[in-house]
Design a protein around this motif. Structure first.
Motif, PDB file in Angstrom:
ATOM      1  N   ARG A 148       3.916   1.452  -1.343  1.00  0.00           N
ATOM      2  CA  ARG A 148       4.495   1.508  -2.684  1.00  0.00           C
ATOM      3  C   ARG A 148       3.478   2.007  -3.707  1.00  0.00           C
ATOM      4  O   ARG A 148       3.791   2.871  -4.535  1.00  0.00           O
ATOM      5  N   VAL A 149       2.260   1.489  -3.647  1.00  0.00           N
ATOM      6  CA  VAL A 149       1.222   1.912  -4.593  1.00  0.00           C
ATOM      7  C   VAL A 149       0.963   3.409  -4.482  1.00  0.00           C
ATOM      8  O   VAL A 149       0.884   4.120  -5.490  1.00  0.00           O
ATOM      9  N   GLU A 150       0.856   3.905  -3.258  1.00  0.00           N
ATOM     10  CA  GLU A 150       0.608   5.339  -3.062  1.00  0.00           C
ATOM     11  C   GLU A 150       1.805   6.167  -3.521  1.00  0.00           C
ATOM     12  O   GLU A 150       1.635   7.205  -4.160  1.00  0.00           O
ATOM     13  N   ARG A 151       2.998   5.710  -3.225  1.00  0.00           N
ATOM     14  CA  ARG A 151       4.205   6.420  -3.665  1.00  0.00           C
ATOM     15  C   ARG A 151       4.264   6.501  -5.181  1.00  0.00           C
ATOM     16  O   ARG A 151       4.506   7.576  -5.754  1.00  0.00           O
ATOM     17  N   LEU A 152       4.013   5.400  -5.850  1.00  0.00           N
ATOM     18  CA  LEU A 152       4.042   5.378  -7.307  1.00  0.00           C
ATOM     19  C   LEU A 152       2.886   6.185  -7.907  1.00  0.00           C
ATOM     20  O   LEU A 152       3.053   6.832  -8.942  1.00  0.00           O
ATOM     21  N   ARG A 153       1.736   6.156  -7.252  1.00  0.00           N
ATOM     22  CA  ARG A 153       0.595   6.953  -7.719  1.00  0.00           C
ATOM     23  C   ARG A 153       0.962   8.431  -7.739  1.00  0.00           C
ATOM     24  O   ARG A 153       0.549   9.177  -8.621  1.00  0.00           O
ATOM     25  N   GLN A 154       1.783   8.829  -6.790  1.00  0.00           N
ATOM     26  CA  GLN A 154       2.225  10.214  -6.697  1.00  0.00           C
ATOM     27  C   GLN A 154       3.484  10.479  -7.530  1.00  0.00           C
ATOM     28  O   GLN A 154       4.009  11.589  -7.525  1.00  0.00           O
ATOM     29  N   ASP A 155       3.943   9.450  -8.226  1.00  0.00           N
ATOM     30  CA  ASP A 155       5.146   9.549  -9.066  1.00  0.00           C
ATOM     31  C   ASP A 155       6.353  10.028  -8.250  1.00  0.00           C
ATOM     32  O   ASP A 155       7.089  10.909  -8.668  1.00  0.00           O
ATOM     33  N   ARG A 156       6.520   9.414  -7.084  1.00  0.00           N
ATOM     34  CA  ARG A 156       7.624   9.773  -6.194  1.00  0.00           C
ATOM     35  C   ARG A 156       8.625   8.623  -6.127  1.00  0.00           C
ATOM     36  O   ARG A 156       8.259   7.459  -6.285  1.00  0.00           O
TER      37      ARG A 156
ATOM     38  N   ARG B  14       0.828  -1.210   0.000  1.00  0.00           N
ATOM     39  CA  ARG B  14       0.000   0.000   0.000  1.00  0.00           C
ATOM     40  C   ARG B  14       0.862   1.259   0.000  1.00  0.00           C
ATOM     41  O   ARG B  14       0.530   2.244  -0.666  1.00  0.00           O
TER      42      ARG B  14
END
Length: 78
Positions: free
Chosen positions: A23-31, A21
């Motif tokens: 990782r998914v949020e981090r990638l969703r934010q393109d971070r 969760r």
């Protein structure tokens, strides 16, 4: 009181779920991982271990990560 399984497979699965969760949020934010662990004022290895689900993260660590990502810590634990 509920009986826990004899092995810790369930615990590993839960830790990995929390890491997923994050990782998914981090990638969703393109971070990048680096941008998150630096903003959270934590070490690279600690962050990577939490995101991979390899360690039992402290509550304060999860609170820092959630704050940086702009999500409620409960969203990471669900």
């Amino acid at each position: 009181m509920p009986h826990l399984p004899d092995d810790d497979t369930w615990l590993l699965e839960r830790r990995r779920g929390i890491g997923d969760r994050i990782r998914v949020e981090r990638l969703r934010q393109d971070r990048t991982q680096e941008s998150v662990y630096l903003a959270a004022q934590m070490g690279r290895k600690t962050y990577q271990d939490v995101e991979a689900g390899n360690v039992d993260a402290r509550v304060s660590t999860l609170l820092r990560i959630a704050h940086v990502l702009g999500v409620h810590v409960a969203d990471l634990l669900r």
